[in-house]
Each structure stands twice: as C-alpha cells, then as structure tokens.
Design a protein around this motif. Structure first.
Motif, mmCIF file in Angstrom:
data_model
loop_
_atom_site.group_PDB
_atom_site.id
_atom_site.type_symbol
_atom_site.label_atom_id
_atom_site.label_comp_id
_atom_site.label_asym_id
_atom_site.label_seq_id
_atom_site.Cartn_x
_atom_site.Cartn_y
_atom_site.Cartn_z
ATOM 1 N N GLU A 31 3.178 0.223 -9.439
ATOM 2 C CA GLU A 31 2.079 1.003 -8.888
ATOM 3 C C GLU A 31 1.062 0.075 -8.237
ATOM 4 N N ARG A 32 0.662 0.435 -7.013
ATOM 5 C CA ARG A 32 -0.377 -0.290 -6.305
ATOM 6 C C ARG A 32 -0.095 -1.793 -6.257
ATOM 7 N N ALA B 260 -2.895 -2.224 -2.864
ATOM 8 C CA ALA B 260 -2.524 -3.058 -4.002
ATOM 9 C C ALA B 260 -3.758 -3.589 -4.708
ATOM 10 N N ASN B 261 -4.750 -3.980 -3.936
ATOM 11 C CA ASN B 261 -6.002 -4.468 -4.502
ATOM 12 C C ASN B 261 -7.144 -3.735 -3.800
ATOM 13 N N THR C 111 -8.837 3.125 -4.536
ATOM 14 C CA THR C 111 -8.085 4.254 -3.974
ATOM 15 C C THR C 111 -9.025 5.131 -3.153
ATOM 16 N N GLU D 17 -3.575 4.269 -1.521
ATOM 17 C CA GLU D 17 -3.655 3.388 -2.679
ATOM 18 C C GLU D 17 -3.278 1.974 -2.255
ATOM 19 N N TRP E 131 0.846 -1.182 0.000
ATOM 20 C CA TRP E 131 0.000 0.000 0.000
ATOM 21 C C TRP E 131 0.888 1.241 0.000
ATOM 22 N N SER E 132 0.323 2.371 -0.377
ATOM 23 C CA SER E 132 1.053 3.633 -0.302
ATOM 24 C C SER E 132 0.105 4.748 0.110
#
Length: 231
Positions: free
Chosen positions: A170-171, A54-55, A58, A52, A40-41
């Motif tokens: 990304e993600r 990963a799955n 957002t 955000e 995650w971020s």
C-alpha cells in the motif's frame, strides 16, 4: 374497476420484486490507475477521485463528469486532473500490459502511469524475483535467494530455507505478516544471509526502482533488499 384493481395489485407485486435502487445495480466498478516513478495510485468511483502517493498525504476530491474525447476520458478538478487514453501501457517494472495510458496532474506536477482492469498496486510486484543483494551484500556463492509475489501471498528461499506468508502493498510500502520457514540448519554465510533477509522482510519496507530497473525494498537505517525480475 375490478380489472383496474387487479392491474394495480400486479404492479405493486412487480415493484416489490425490483431492486430498491435499480441504478445502483448497474453502477460501474471503480477505475484504478497506478505509477511507479514514484509509486502512486488513483481510484475513481462514482463520487470521488482518491490519489494515494507513496510518501505524502492522500488526496480525495469530488469526481466530476468526465470529458469524453476521441480515445479516452479526462477528469478535471482544481488540484487533480486524470487523463486516460485507451492506448496499451507497460508499468516499466513487470511484463504486465494494461489497457490504458494515464497522465495524472497533481498541483501542476505530472505523473505517468497505467490504468484499467488489473491495475492495482500489488500487481506491480506480481511474479518471481531473484535477490541480488541483502543489506548491501551479494548472496553467498551457491545460495541463490529468491522471492515470489502472487496475489496476497509471498514465498521464496533465503538460499537455505524456504519461507512463506501473506503481504500487503500500500502506498509504495510492503508489509509482510508472520513468515513461516522450513527448519533446515544453516551454517556460516548462508545462516547470516538468512537472518539478514528475514529481519528485513519483517520490517515495513519502502519500495522503489533504481536506475537499472531493479526493485529496491528499503527498511530501517537504509538497509535494503534489491530484486531483479525473473518472470
């Protein structure tokens, strides 16, 4: 009156040289945090907090004024809370150390990660990795494949030919651009290994960690490339 007119003209000239929005010039850069289990971020700027996963979807919420504590900050909203403590943190995947320890709470679920300078998702991959298996098969004897991530570039060896190109992470998903390879003829197991690896790297790969800390990049049909960090 003449002195006043000159002074006014000088002030107008000075104002014309100043930035239109002086406060914008001193705006702090966005703050980034990330986690690896799962990926995650979070990005915090002057107006929003953007989460955000990963799955999943957002989430973007207005950024409140932080609550300043003894050794950190807390951003608290109805659905999303970010606790930042200024204690060094390891992402658990690489040898990189970040300035801050971060605890993210999303709809009551706690996620742990790191934040501060350099905490962007791509840094989780940074470095050199030995490829331990490709689509469930160990590398052919005498053909040690590897991959290296540096900045936005990926390069490595299939165990026969070298390859290189660009990538995005990304993600929790890795996508490479068109990979350029050398033209050495590969035969037997080395050829099959190369074809399988390049086929997988050409897909959008979901990135995760297994229990032993290996990086697992999974493509269509559950086929995966498993990596172990070298440095």
């Amino acid at each position: 009156m003449r002195v006043s007119a000159v002074s006014a003209a000088g002030l107008l000239a000075l104002a014309a040289c100043m930035p239109a929005d002086a406060s914008a010039q001193g705006a702090a850069p966005p703050y980034h945090a990330l986690g690896t289990q799962p990926f995650w971020s979070v990005t915090i700027d002057g107006q929003t907090i953007r989460y955000e996963p990963a799955n999943g979807t957002t989430m973007t919420v207005p950024s409140p004024q932080p609550i300043i504590g003894f050794n950190g900050e807390r951003y608290e909203t109805r659905r999303l809370t970010v606790d930042i403590t200024h204690v060094k943190c390891s992402d658990g995947m690489s040898d990189r150390t970040y300035r801050d320890t971060v605890v993210l709470t999303v709809d009551g679920r706690k996620l742990r990660g790191c934040g501060g300078e350099g905490a962007t998702p791509a840094t989780l991959l940074e470095g050199e990795w030995a490829i331990q298996s490709i689509a469930g098969r160990r590398p052919a004897p005498g053909t040690p494949p590897m991959v290296r991530f540096q900045g936005t570039q990926i390069n490595g060896s299939t165990g026969c030919n070298n390859f290189g190109g660009g990538f995005r992470f990304e993600r929790g998903h890795l996508t490479t651009g068109a990979l350029i390879t050398t033209r050495r003829a590969c035969i037997g197991p080395a050829n099959a290994q190369e074809q399988n690896l390049l086929k997988l790297l050409g897909q959008r790969l979901s990135v995760s960690r297994n229990r032993s800390g290996r990086l697992v990049m999974t493509g269509r049909g559950g086929q995966a490339v498993v990596l172990a960090r070298v440095r």
